[in-house]
Write a protein that holds these residues in place. Structure first.
Motif, PDB file in Angstrom:
ATOM      1  N   ALA A  55    -127.880  38.064  -7.327  1.00  0.00           N
ATOM      2  CA  ALA A  55    -128.404  36.821  -7.877  1.00  0.00           C
ATOM      3  C   ALA A  55    -127.265  35.871  -8.193  1.00  0.00           C
ATOM      4  O   ALA A  55    -126.121  36.291  -8.408  1.00  0.00           O
ATOM      5  CB  ALA A  55    -129.219  37.086  -9.140  1.00  0.00           C
ATOM      6  N   TRP A  56    -127.605  34.602  -8.209  1.00  0.00           N
ATOM      7  CA  TRP A  56    -126.733  33.565  -8.728  1.00  0.00           C
ATOM      8  C   TRP A  56    -127.328  33.024 -10.026  1.00  0.00           C
ATOM      9  O   TRP A  56    -128.526  32.735 -10.088  1.00  0.00           O
ATOM     10  CB  TRP A  56    -126.553  32.416  -7.737  1.00  0.00           C
ATOM     11  N   TYR A  57    -126.479  32.909 -11.019  1.00  0.00           N
ATOM     12  CA  TYR A  57    -126.816  32.315 -12.293  1.00  0.00           C
ATOM     13  C   TYR A  57    -125.921  31.114 -12.526  1.00  0.00           C
ATOM     14  O   TYR A  57    -124.875  30.966 -11.886  1.00  0.00           O
ATOM     15  CB  TYR A  57    -126.614  33.309 -13.437  1.00  0.00           C
ATOM     16  N   ARG A  58    -126.332  30.282 -13.454  1.00  0.00           N
ATOM     17  CA  ARG A  58    -125.468  29.181 -13.848  1.00  0.00           C
ATOM     18  C   ARG A  58    -125.595  28.932 -15.341  1.00  0.00           C
ATOM     19  O   ARG A  58    -126.605  29.247 -15.954  1.00  0.00           O
ATOM     20  CB  ARG A  58    -125.788  27.904 -13.066  1.00  0.00           C
ATOM     21  N   GLN A  59    -124.551  28.358 -15.894  1.00  0.00           N
ATOM     22  CA  GLN A  59    -124.539  28.021 -17.302  1.00  0.00           C
ATOM     23  C   GLN A  59    -123.862  26.671 -17.485  1.00  0.00           C
ATOM     24  O   GLN A  59    -122.690  26.510 -17.156  1.00  0.00           O
ATOM     25  CB  GLN A  59    -123.820  29.086 -18.126  1.00  0.00           C
ATOM     26  N   ALA A  60    -124.624  25.734 -17.987  1.00  0.00           N
ATOM     27  CA  ALA A  60    -124.108  24.416 -18.298  1.00  0.00           C
ATOM     28  C   ALA A  60    -123.666  24.381 -19.756  1.00  0.00           C
ATOM     29  O   ALA A  60    -124.133  25.183 -20.574  1.00  0.00           O
ATOM     30  CB  ALA A  60    -125.178  23.353 -18.041  1.00  0.00           C
ATOM     31  N   PRO A  61    -122.779  23.457 -20.105  1.00  0.00           N
ATOM     32  CA  PRO A  61    -122.331  23.363 -21.494  1.00  0.00           C
ATOM     33  C   PRO A  61    -123.498  23.192 -22.456  1.00  0.00           C
ATOM     34  O   PRO A  61    -124.380  22.363 -22.239  1.00  0.00           O
ATOM     35  CB  PRO A  61    -121.431  22.121 -21.494  1.00  0.00           C
ATOM     36  N   GLY A  62    -123.510  24.011 -23.497  1.00  0.00           N
ATOM     37  CA  GLY A  62    -124.550  23.930 -24.503  1.00  0.00           C
ATOM     38  C   GLY A  62    -125.874  24.544 -24.112  1.00  0.00           C
ATOM     39  O   GLY A  62    -126.832  24.454 -24.885  1.00  0.00           O
ATOM     40  N   LYS A  63    -125.955  25.161 -22.954  1.00  0.00           N
ATOM     41  CA  LYS A  63    -127.190  25.763 -22.491  1.00  0.00           C
ATOM     42  C   LYS A  63    -126.991  27.251 -22.237  1.00  0.00           C
ATOM     43  O   LYS A  63    -125.870  27.722 -22.055  1.00  0.00           O
ATOM     44  CB  LYS A  63    -127.683  25.092 -21.207  1.00  0.00           C
ATOM     45  N   GLN A  64    -128.087  27.983 -22.224  1.00  0.00           N
ATOM     46  CA  GLN A  64    -128.039  29.400 -21.916  1.00  0.00           C
ATOM     47  C   GLN A  64    -127.905  29.619 -20.415  1.00  0.00           C
ATOM     48  O   GLN A  64    -128.272  28.766 -19.603  1.00  0.00           O
ATOM     49  CB  GLN A  64    -129.286  30.111 -22.438  1.00  0.00           C
ATOM     50  N   ARG A  65    -127.378  30.767 -20.074  1.00  0.00           N
ATOM     51  CA  ARG A  65    -127.279  31.122 -18.673  1.00  0.00           C
ATOM     52  C   ARG A  65    -128.677  31.299 -18.081  1.00  0.00           C
ATOM     53  O   ARG A  65    -129.558  31.898 -18.697  1.00  0.00           O
ATOM     54  CB  ARG A  65    -126.466  32.406 -18.524  1.00  0.00           C
ATOM     55  N   GLU A  66    -128.878  30.772 -16.884  1.00  0.00           N
ATOM     56  CA  GLU A  66    -130.167  30.862 -16.232  1.00  0.00           C
ATOM     57  C   GLU A  66    -130.011  31.351 -14.800  1.00  0.00           C
ATOM     58  O   GLU A  66    -129.019  31.065 -14.129  1.00  0.00           O
ATOM     59  CB  GLU A  66    -130.884  29.506 -16.231  1.00  0.00           C
ATOM     60  N   SER A  67    -131.014  32.083 -14.350  1.00  0.00           N
ATOM     61  CA  SER A  67    -131.048  32.535 -12.973  1.00  0.00           C
ATOM     62  C   SER A  67    -131.487  31.391 -12.076  1.00  0.00           C
ATOM     63  O   SER A  67    -132.456  30.695 -12.377  1.00  0.00           O
ATOM     64  CB  SER A  67    -132.011  33.713 -12.828  1.00  0.00           C
ATOM     65  N   VAL A  68    -130.776  31.189 -10.970  1.00  0.00           N
ATOM     66  CA  VAL A  68    -131.139  30.132 -10.040  1.00  0.00           C
ATOM     67  C   VAL A  68    -131.598  30.655  -8.691  1.00  0.00           C
ATOM     68  O   VAL A  68    -132.372  29.980  -8.004  1.00  0.00           O
ATOM     69  CB  VAL A  68    -129.993  29.116  -9.852  1.00  0.00           C
ATOM     70  N   ALA A  69    -131.141  31.829  -8.287  1.00  0.00           N
ATOM     71  CA  ALA A  69    -131.514  32.367  -6.986  1.00  0.00           C
ATOM     72  C   ALA A  69    -131.363  33.874  -6.993  1.00  0.00           C
ATOM     73  O   ALA A  69    -130.451  34.409  -7.625  1.00  0.00           O
ATOM     74  CB  ALA A  69    -130.664  31.765  -5.868  1.00  0.00           C
ATOM     75  N   PHE A  70    -132.232  34.546  -6.254  1.00  0.00           N
ATOM     76  CA  PHE A  70    -132.287  36.001  -6.260  1.00  0.00           C
ATOM     77  C   PHE A  70    -132.528  36.507  -4.851  1.00  0.00           C
ATOM     78  O   PHE A  70    -133.369  35.960  -4.127  1.00  0.00           O
ATOM     79  CB  PHE A  70    -133.421  36.465  -7.187  1.00  0.00           C
ATOM     80  N   ILE A  71    -131.795  37.540  -4.466  1.00  0.00           N
ATOM     81  CA  ILE A  71    -132.029  38.202  -3.188  1.00  0.00           C
ATOM     82  C   ILE A  71    -131.854  39.703  -3.394  1.00  0.00           C
ATOM     83  O   ILE A  71    -130.747  40.202  -3.584  1.00  0.00           O
ATOM     84  CB  ILE A  71    -131.111  37.641  -2.073  1.00  0.00           C
ATOM     85  N   PRO A  72    -132.951  40.451  -3.356  1.00  0.00           N
ATOM     86  CA  PRO A  72    -132.853  41.895  -3.561  1.00  0.00           C
ATOM     87  C   PRO A  72    -132.319  42.592  -2.322  1.00  0.00           C
ATOM     88  O   PRO A  72    -132.152  41.979  -1.257  1.00  0.00           O
ATOM     89  CB  PRO A  72    -134.300  42.304  -3.849  1.00  0.00           C
ATOM     90  N   SER A  73    -132.067  43.880  -2.469  1.00  0.00           N
ATOM     91  CA  SER A  73    -131.573  44.637  -1.327  1.00  0.00           C
ATOM     92  C   SER A  73    -132.552  44.632  -0.167  1.00  0.00           C
ATOM     93  O   SER A  73    -132.138  44.742   0.986  1.00  0.00           O
ATOM     94  CB  SER A  73    -131.255  46.072  -1.751  1.00  0.00           C
ATOM     95  N   GLY A  74    -133.846  44.490  -0.477  1.00  0.00           N
ATOM     96  CA  GLY A  74    -134.868  44.466   0.551  1.00  0.00           C
ATOM     97  C   GLY A  74    -134.986  43.168   1.326  1.00  0.00           C
ATOM     98  O   GLY A  74    -135.657  43.139   2.354  1.00  0.00           O
ATOM     99  N   GLY A  75    -134.376  42.092   0.847  1.00  0.00           N
ATOM    100  CA  GLY A  75    -134.276  40.879   1.627  1.00  0.00           C
ATOM    101  C   GLY A  75    -135.087  39.675   1.192  1.00  0.00           C
ATOM    102  O   GLY A  75    -134.787  38.571   1.623  1.00  0.00           O
TER     103      GLY A  75
END
Length: 114
Positions: free
Chosen positions: A35-55
């Motif tokens: 997965a890719w996460y991101r965190q902007a200043p003053g904000k909590q980390r959030e998930s932006v994209a997910f790719i499991p082993s299954g595709g």
């Protein structure tokens, strides 16, 4: 020793594109969900994209249609192609690998600004 190393961040104008990479070592890469996460200043980390082993993939609503996550198991690498970037995408982006345990990269800064 497990290591995830992101690269590809930088400064880009609104509407521009950027491709992030994350290279993993020390894990059986193909069996990990990524997965890719991101965190902007003053904000909590959030998930932006997910790719499991299954595709299958899924995305946060805020990036759907603009970002694409992909993986190359032979290269132990996960990518995030970011198009049509907006100032709201400005954040530190982190890659994550999850199986029995979860591992994180150090992050790479993405700044979207004119």
């Amino acid at each position: 020793q497990v290591q995830l190393v992101e690269s590809g961040g930088g400064l880009v104008q609104p509407g521009g594109s950027l491709r992030l990479s994350c290279v993993a070592s020390g894990i059986s890469f193909s069996i990990y969900d990524l997965a890719w996460y991101r965190q902007a200043p003053g904000k909590q980390r959030e998930s932006v994209a997910f790719i499991p082993s299954g595709g299958s993939t899924n995305y946060a609503d805020s990036v759907k249609g603009r970002f694409t996550i992909s993986r190359d198991n032979a290269k132990n690498t996960v990518y995030l192609q970011m198009n049509s970037l907006k100032p709201e995408d400005t954040a530190v982006y982190y890659c994550n690998a999850q199986h029995t345990w979860s591992y994180w990269g150090q992050g790479t800064q993405v700044t979207v600004s004119a």
